[in-house]
Design an enzyme around this catalytic site. Structure first.
Site, PDB file in Angstrom:
ATOM      1  N   LYS A  57      28.745  11.065 -12.593  1.00 42.53           N
ATOM      2  CA  LYS A  57      29.358  12.204 -11.895  1.00 42.53           C
ATOM      3  C   LYS A  57      28.507  13.455 -12.089  1.00 42.53           C
ATOM      4  CE  LYS A  57      34.061  10.562 -11.558  1.00 42.53           C
ATOM      5  NZ  LYS A  57      35.359  10.402 -12.209  1.00 42.53           N
ATOM      6  N   LYS A  66      27.117   3.065  -4.909  1.00 43.29           N
ATOM      7  CA  LYS A  66      28.548   2.783  -4.914  1.00 43.29           C
ATOM      8  C   LYS A  66      29.290   3.734  -3.971  1.00 43.29           C
ATOM      9  CE  LYS A  66      31.966   4.473  -7.651  1.00 43.29           C
ATOM     10  NZ  LYS A  66      33.427   4.367  -7.747  1.00 43.29           N
ATOM     11  N   LYS A  80      34.466   8.679  -3.223  1.00 39.30           N
ATOM     12  CA  LYS A  80      34.923   9.910  -2.573  1.00 39.30           C
ATOM     13  C   LYS A  80      34.028  11.074  -2.961  1.00 39.30           C
ATOM     14  CE  LYS A  80      39.477   8.378  -3.722  1.00 39.30           C
ATOM     15  NZ  LYS A  80      39.846   8.288  -5.136  1.00 39.30           N
TER      16      LYS A  80
HETATM   17  P1  ADP Z   1      36.339   7.123  -6.236  1.00 43.61           P
HETATM   18  O1  ADP Z   1      35.176   6.597  -7.024  1.00 43.61           O
HETATM   19  O2  ADP Z   1      36.084   7.078  -4.793  1.00 43.61           O
HETATM   20  O3  ADP Z   1      36.815   8.466  -6.710  1.00 43.61           O
HETATM   21  P2  ADP Z   1      38.580   6.072  -7.647  1.00 43.61           P
HETATM   22  O4  ADP Z   1      37.769   6.396  -8.854  1.00 43.61           O
HETATM   23  O5  ADP Z   1      39.812   6.849  -7.444  1.00 43.61           O
HETATM   24  O6  ADP Z   1      37.573   6.159  -6.429  1.00 43.61           O
HETATM   25  O7  ADP Z   1      38.897   4.527  -7.625  1.00 43.61           O
HETATM   26  C1  ADP Z   1      40.161   3.950  -7.388  1.00 43.61           C
HETATM   27  C2  ADP Z   1      40.022   2.447  -7.453  1.00 43.61           C
HETATM   28  O8  ADP Z   1      39.107   1.994  -6.466  1.00 43.61           O
HETATM   29  C3  ADP Z   1      39.453   1.940  -8.792  1.00 43.61           C
HETATM   30  O9  ADP Z   1      40.074   0.712  -9.125  1.00 43.61           O
HETATM   31  C4  ADP Z   1      38.007   1.720  -8.501  1.00 43.61           C
HETATM   32  O10 ADP Z   1      37.422   0.734  -9.326  1.00 43.61           O
HETATM   33  C5  ADP Z   1      38.059   1.250  -7.062  1.00 43.61           C
HETATM   34  N1  ADP Z   1      36.811   1.592  -6.397  1.00 43.61           N
HETATM   35  C6  ADP Z   1      36.323   2.833  -6.156  1.00 43.61           C
HETATM   36  N2  ADP Z   1      35.147   2.780  -5.520  1.00 43.61           N
HETATM   37  C7  ADP Z   1      34.868   1.450  -5.353  1.00 43.61           C
HETATM   38  C8  ADP Z   1      33.799   0.729  -4.754  1.00 43.61           C
HETATM   39  N3  ADP Z   1      32.786   1.357  -4.175  1.00 43.61           N
HETATM   40  N4  ADP Z   1      33.850  -0.610  -4.768  1.00 43.61           N
HETATM   41  C9  ADP Z   1      34.884  -1.284  -5.329  1.00 43.61           C
HETATM   42  N5  ADP Z   1      35.924  -0.663  -5.914  1.00 43.61           N
HETATM   43  C10 ADP Z   1      35.934   0.689  -5.926  1.00 43.61           C
END
Ligand code: ADP
Ligand code: TRP
Length: 327
Positions: A112, A193, A196
């Site tokens: 991050k 990856k 958001k």
């Molecule tokens: P972000 O990284 O977009 O902020 P979150 O951290 O809120 O998303 O993730 C919520 C859920 O979605 C978690 O279980 C996370 O492992 C899954 N997740 C987030 N991004 C991915 C991705 N690119 N591929 C697979 N799972 C993901």
């Protein structure tokens, strides 16, 4: 009896990574004989979202998204993290047995920061709050995407430190990943990856022109359709793999690999991807519209969930306080 639990941050609109890595697993698992706990991690989102109205809106959006995609509030407890303030108490207790070194090794924190997020203490101690979320409900299984595996290992460590220091208060959970590797880590439109916070995401409910534009952002090159190509080098196939049945996927790959007259161009593959998203999410889009028009119903579901969740977290908090001499 197994207890499944997972959380999603309301830090932006939910994307294909959230769906395939997490939500799809949650919706599938709810049919199994176990306890199911899913929450909207609004305390966590505060490490990046700084606008009260926006945070409120995003919390609602996660709830509506989950419900539209099939989460059934009669089978699952769905709530807002901050409705159960006991987790912040448990988080403090855990922080006092957690070494700085453990947190300093967190990939997610380092990523991050590398992506330009200004670090605050909350972002640094994020894994401790996440451990509290999990341990508060005697969770045995945590269905998440691959990016969260290290956080789960840290949770196991923290439970161990506390139990060894005091007594057996916390249950040690394990991560559950999507069995399909392409789902456990969905790439973004830039190949890293999908997240958001990286601006490389595709919203689950994107449609029409905006969807076309979003899919258009997946990079391709200027090679002609006739030129044979290695499908494993094309990011587009990582996306198609999420939606298409094995046979159909293989057929597209074979044609791209062979090249020549029958080979599809990039535009053609993108059209197939758009159609697949329309098929997969069409019914959920309609359900979403219905839910958006009935915010009171969504509030009721979250309030009911909070009540159930809180009862459980309070019992764990009481056990933990007693174990360390605060009661
Ligand atoms: P972000 O990284 O977009 O902020 P979150 O951290 O809120 O998303 O993730 C919520 C859920 O979605 C978690 O279980 C996370 O492992 C899954 N997740 C987030 N991004 C991915 C991705 N690119 N591929 C697979 N799972 C993901
Ligand atoms: N850290 C998770 C994420 O960014 C969200 C989360 C918070 C979570 N608490 C949790 C996930 C507890 C599973 C269990 O995706």
């Amino acid at each position: 009896m197994k207890t499944y639990l997972s959380g999603i941050q309301p830090s932006g609109r939910l994307h294909l990574g959230n769906y395939f890595g997490a939500i799809l697993q949650h919706v599938t698992l709810q049919e199994s004989a176990a306890e199911h706990f899913y929450f909207i991690a609004d305390y966590h989102a505060m490490t990046t979202v700084r606008d009260a109205d926006r945070l409120r809106e995003l919390v609602r959006d996660v709830a509506v998204t989950y419900l539209a995609l099939g989460l059934d509030p009669d089978k699952v407890t769905l709530w807002r993290q901050s409705d159960v303030p006991e987790v912040t108490e448990i988080s403090w207790l855990l922080s006092t047995v957690t070494g700085m070194g453990l947190l300093e090794r967190a990939h997610s924190y380092k990523d991050k920061i590398q992506n330009g997020i200004k670090p605050n203490v909350g972002l640094f101690t994020y894994p401790v709050l996440m451990a509290a979320d999990i341990l508060a409900y005697d969770t045995t299984h945590v269905p998440v995407g691959k990016d969260q595996v290290q956080h789960l290992e840290m949770t196991q460590d923290m439970a161990g430190y506390f139990n060894n220091t005091y007594s057996e208060v916390f249950v040690r959970p394990e991560a559950v990943l999507a069995t399909n590797d392409s789902m456990a880590k969905v790439p973004g439109t830039d190949g890293q990856k999908m997240s958001k916070s990286y601006g490389n995401d595709i919203w689950i409910f994107e449609q029409g022109k905006a969807l076309k534009k979003a899919i258009g952002r997946i990079p391709t090159d200027s090679r002609a359709p006739e030129e044979p190509k290695d499908p494993s080098e094309l990011l587009l196939f990582d996306f198609l793999a999420l939606f298409l049945a094995e046979d159909e996927l293989q057929d597209w790959k074979d044609r791209v690999q062979a090249g020549g007259e029958g080979a599809p161009g990039y535009g053609h593959l993108k059209q197939r991807l758009i159609a697949a998203m329309d098929e997969t999410f069409g019914p959920a889009r309609e359900k979403r519209e219905q839910l958006l028009s009935d915010p009171a119903e969504v509030d009721r579901i979250l309030a009911r969930g909070a009540e159930r969740a809180r009862e459980k977290a309070q019992a764990t908090r009481d056990r933990a306080l007693a174990a360390c001499g605060l009661r």
